[in-house]
Design an enzyme around this catalytic site. Structure first.
Site, mmCIF file in Angstrom:
data_model
loop_
_atom_site.group_PDB
_atom_site.id
_atom_site.type_symbol
_atom_site.label_atom_id
_atom_site.label_comp_id
_atom_site.label_asym_id
_atom_site.label_seq_id
_atom_site.Cartn_x
_atom_site.Cartn_y
_atom_site.Cartn_z
ATOM 1 N N ASP A 1 -5.505 5.248 -10.266
ATOM 2 C CA ASP A 1 -6.701 4.389 -10.127
ATOM 3 C C ASP A 1 -7.051 4.229 -8.652
ATOM 4 O O ASP A 1 -8.176 3.890 -8.304
ATOM 5 C CB ASP A 1 -6.452 2.960 -10.639
ATOM 6 C CG ASP A 1 -6.021 2.903 -12.081
ATOM 7 O OD1 ASP A 1 -6.397 3.800 -12.841
ATOM 8 O OD2 ASP A 1 -5.305 1.945 -12.440
ATOM 9 N N HIS B 1 -2.811 1.581 -11.856
ATOM 10 C CA HIS B 1 -2.085 2.843 -12.048
ATOM 11 C C HIS B 1 -2.217 3.603 -10.734
ATOM 12 O O HIS B 1 -3.251 3.479 -10.049
ATOM 13 C CB HIS B 1 -2.722 3.733 -13.116
ATOM 14 C CG HIS B 1 -2.864 3.133 -14.470
ATOM 15 N ND1 HIS B 1 -3.896 2.312 -14.824
ATOM 16 C CD2 HIS B 1 -2.119 3.285 -15.593
ATOM 17 C CE1 HIS B 1 -3.779 1.960 -16.095
ATOM 18 N NE2 HIS B 1 -2.705 2.534 -16.588
HETATM 19 C C1 XUL Z 1 -3.974 1.327 -22.741
HETATM 20 C C2 XUL Z 1 -3.465 0.259 -21.868
HETATM 21 C C3 XUL Z 1 -3.079 0.653 -20.486
HETATM 22 C C4 XUL Z 1 -1.901 -0.087 -19.953
HETATM 23 C C5 XUL Z 1 -1.396 0.400 -18.619
HETATM 24 O O1 XUL Z 1 -4.241 0.920 -24.028
HETATM 25 O O2 XUL Z 1 -3.414 -0.879 -22.261
HETATM 26 O O3 XUL Z 1 -4.179 0.484 -19.655
HETATM 27 O O4 XUL Z 1 -2.175 -1.457 -19.822
HETATM 28 O O5 XUL Z 1 -1.142 1.760 -18.614
#
Ligand code: XUL
Ligand code: CO
Length: 438
Positions: free
Chosen positions: A104, A101
């Site tokens: 992150d 993300h």
């Molecule tokens: C949350 C989840 C996230 C997604 C990306 O449950 O799985 O980490 O993979 O936003």
């Protein structure tokens, strides 16, 4: 550059009899399975957020693990230390992909312009790190659920200003994904849902989510992104109800809004089980619709009703996953370990043990799924189960060359049909066991 994981060697393949905790037992990257090496069947990815970020905090207690990597958290020095540690980690395990993300990668600033400047700096640093390695981004995404501004969602928010911030983050995350060689871009709609229908216009919100996705596709394609966009379904948590409830719901949504040519599914095991399905179910639904793109590899706990994000250990589930993947002809994405160590597993060794477990579980799953397919009895049984549609009235039903009246006349003639063939579930399950342990 100093090592962050000094006591950990490059992880070798030790074989099933190995007692070395820092060796793979089943993941042998060069081993050929159904015509290609394991490493090609299993494009594994490290999840930046869990592996380099999550430190064991839960609702009742603070961090147990030290993820400072020798730097002060919340600084760019720390962001860079995470890059260095992450690349050392991936190299030692032979992992070729990472997922991230935006937030992150760097500490989020109050002003989005400053956050974006930091993202430029860190992505230059990552690009430099990538040189001379075969490590690439699997997919990127924008975190549109942690910042309080997204309390009512991103695409689904009631605030047009917040919608613009979501758009800005998606734009930047797409830029970063392309810069880092990403194969895909994920939308996980953590807060795209509702707490109560009393204050929610569902149709309005869904239209706006689709609008944001269209804008993302248009922008992505305009700057040369040829990869897949993915929806990652999840039924709930953090919201009471999430619009991307499961694969079937998300696929219907994509078709309704004309997004189905650009999007596929990123199926997460623990999300499928939260929706009341098996992992295999959501994979199958995606595959039969031509939309099985990528996988978030983890598992939930049968006794807990939330997203525990455990490292995959259940070989039966991994086998049925790989069965679907093999039949799908592979993935356009890969296997992202959206998994975290349990809170009491807080050491550096535990980080490696977790990935060794996950990679071995999927390697075993691959071997067993290939054995099930090569054995052929399951496939043959399924084929035979529908044999009555291959000739006579059955063939006419399948080819559409009949009418309701003709079928009713046929039924009248028969008076009463014979019972359908037995489902033979227990027999089939015993085949699976004999392939596992025979
Ligand atoms: C949350 C989840 C996230 C997604 C990306 O449950 O799985 O980490 O993979 O936003
Ligand atoms: Co996920």
């Amino acid at each position: 550059m100093s090592e962050y994981f000094e006591n950990i060697p490059v992880i070798p393949f030790g074989g099933a009899d190995s007692k070395d905790p820092l060796a793979f037992k089943f993941y042998d990257p060069d081993r050929i399975v159904m015509g290609k090496p394991m490493r090609e069947h299993l494009p594994f990815a490290m999840a930046w957020w869990h592996n380099l970020g999550a430190a064991g905090t839960d609702m009742f207690g603070r961090d147990t693990a030290d993820k400072s990597f020798g730097a002060e958290k919340g600084t760019m020095e720390h962001a860079k230390a995470k890059v260095d540690a992450g690349f050392e980690f991936m190299k030692k395990l032979g992992i070729r992909y990472f997922c991230f993300h935006d937030v992150d990668l760097v500490p989020e600033a109050d002003d989005i312009k400053e956050t974006n400047r930091r993202l430029d700096e860190i992505s230059d640093y990552i690009l430099e790190k990538m040189k001379g390695t075969d490590i690439r981004c699997l997919w990127g995404t924008a975190n549109m659920f942690s910042n309080p501004r997204f309390m009512n969602g991103a695409g689904s928010t009631n605030s047009a200003d917040v919608f613009c911030f979501a758009a800005a983050q998606v734009k930047k995350a797409l830029d970063l994904t392309i810069k880092l060689g990403g194969r895909g871009y994920v939308f996980w709609g953590g807060r795209e849902g509702y707490e109560t229908l009393l204050n929610t216009d569902v149709k309005f919100e869904q239209e706006n989510i689709a609008r944001l996705m269209h804008l993302a596709v248009d922008y992505g394609r305009s700057i040369g992104f040829t990869g897949d966009f993915y929806i990652e379904p999840k039924p709930k948590e953090p919201m009471k109800h999430q619009y991307d409830f499961d694969a079937a719901t998300a696929i219907g949504f994509l078709r309704q809004y004309g997004l189905d040519k650009d999007f596929k599914m990123n199926i997460e095991a623990n999300h499928a089980t939260l929706a009341g399905h098996t992992f295999q179910h959501d994979l199958r639904i995606s595959a039969i619709n031509g939309m099985l793109g990528s996988i978030d590899a983890n598992q939930g706990d049968m006794l807990l009703g939330w997203d525990t994000d455990e490292f995959p250990f259940n070989v039966y589930d991994a086998t049925m996953c790989m069965y679907e993947v093999l039949k799908n002809g592979g993935l356009t994405g890969g296997f992202n370990f959206d998994s975290k160590n349990r809170r009491p597993s807080y050491t550096q060794e535990d980080m490696f043990y977790a990935y060794i477990l996950g990679m071995d579980t999927f390697a075993l799953g691959l071997l067993k799924a290939a054995a099930l397919i090569e054995d052929g009895r399951l496939d043959k049984f399924v084929e035979e189960r529908y044999a009555s549609y291959r000739s006579g009235i059955g063939a006419k039903i399948r080819s559409g060359e009949t009418t309701l009246a003709e079928l009713a006349a046929y039924a009248d003639e028969l008076g009463a049909p014979a019972l359908p063939g037995s489902g033979r579930q227990e027999y089939l399950e015993s085949i699976v066991n004999s392939i596992f342990f025979g």
